[in-house]
Design a protein around this motif. Structure first.
Motif, PDB file in Angstrom:
ATOM      1  N   ARG A  30       1.281  -1.382   0.012  1.00 17.88           N
ATOM      2  CA  ARG A  30       0.190  -0.248  -0.150  1.00 17.88           C
ATOM      3  C   ARG A  30       1.085   1.466  -0.127  1.00 17.88           C
ATOM      4  NH1 ARG A  30      -3.816  -2.770   4.247  1.00 17.88           N
ATOM      5  NH2 ARG A  30      -4.570  -4.208   3.328  1.00 17.88           N
ATOM      6  N   GLN A  34       1.086   4.483  -2.768  1.00 16.60           N
ATOM      7  CA  GLN A  34       0.918   5.598  -2.385  1.00 16.60           C
ATOM      8  C   GLN A  34       2.151   6.278  -3.209  1.00 16.60           C
ATOM      9  OE1 GLN A  34       0.019   7.394   1.832  1.00 16.60           O
ATOM     10  NE2 GLN A  34       2.398   7.484   2.101  1.00 16.60           N
ATOM     11  N   TYR A  41      -2.133   6.332   1.640  1.00 16.94           N
ATOM     12  CA  TYR A  41      -2.459   5.125   2.508  1.00 16.94           C
ATOM     13  C   TYR A  41      -3.016   6.238   3.956  1.00 16.94           C
ATOM     14  CZ  TYR A  41      -1.479   0.690   5.198  1.00 16.94           C
ATOM     15  OH  TYR A  41      -1.324  -0.637   5.796  1.00 16.94           O
ATOM     16  N   GLU A  55      -6.837   2.554   2.429  1.00 16.01           N
ATOM     17  CA  GLU A  55      -6.125   3.028   1.138  1.00 16.01           C
ATOM     18  C   GLU A  55      -7.638   3.826   1.037  1.00 16.01           C
ATOM     19  OE1 GLU A  55      -2.978   1.026  -1.731  1.00 16.01           O
ATOM     20  OE2 GLU A  55      -4.732  -0.731  -0.915  1.00 16.01           O
TER      21      GLU A  55
END
Length: 177
Positions: A30, A34, A41, A55
């Motif tokens: 995640r 990002q 996130y 997320e």
């Protein structure tokens, strides 16, 4: 409670307090998304401990059925609150924060998926916050467990969406960084 955008140093703490079921850290994945700008996130903290995360996938849900039903609809994905703290408003705060970020980007609608039958508390929360059913779909994903076994998952889900206004409900008692 404090809500922040995940930082590199947070990934190890997330893994310690909200461990991934796989060899590959869900948190690291995640955070990587990002880093390339396809998601944001979010991490909720109590004192110095992460207690929840979510997320925002700006490019939407991966499921074809969802993309066809609600094109260009960002998805709040992987919302998770530690078990003893569920029902205390942390999930609501994360969702409201995600909605505010979406409004800041000019997004008019946001959505999320919920297990079709397996998570009635979450479904009730989403309905209370104004999310309405759009389409049923199979959430397909896989992971490699710590023992090396590969797990292919197919969860029957319902995608819910909410039309956003320019003034989302404020988070009371939540600090944001």
């Amino acid at each position: 409670m404090l809500i922040t955008q995940c930082q590199q140093a947070d990934v190890a703490l997330l893994e310690e307090h909200l461990p991934s079921p796989s060899r590959t850290s869900f948190h690291a994945q995640r955070f990587a998304r990002q880093g390339v700008g396809t998601s944001t996130y979010l991490v909720a903290w109590l004192a110095d401990r992460p207690v929840a995360n979510a997320e925002i996938r700006w490019n939407g849900c991966a499921a074809t059925e969802v993309r066809q039903a609600v094109p260009n609809c960002p998805e709040i994905n992987g919302l998770s609150v530690t078990e003893p703290l569920r029902g205390g408003g942390i999930g609501t705060a994360l969702i409201r924060h995600a909605e505010r970020l979406a409004v800041e980007r000019g997004v008019q609608r946001i959505g999320l998926g919920v297990d079709d039958d397996g998570n009635p508390r979450a479904a009730a929360l989403y309905a209370r916050l104004g999310y309405r059913p759009v389409v049923r779909y199979l959430d397909r994903w896989s992971y490699t467990a710590h023992d090396g076994e590969v797990h292919d998952i197919e969860d029957p889900c319902v995608f819910l969406a909410k039309e956003l206004t320019s003034a989302p409900t404020p988070d009371l008692g939540v600090r944001v960084q």
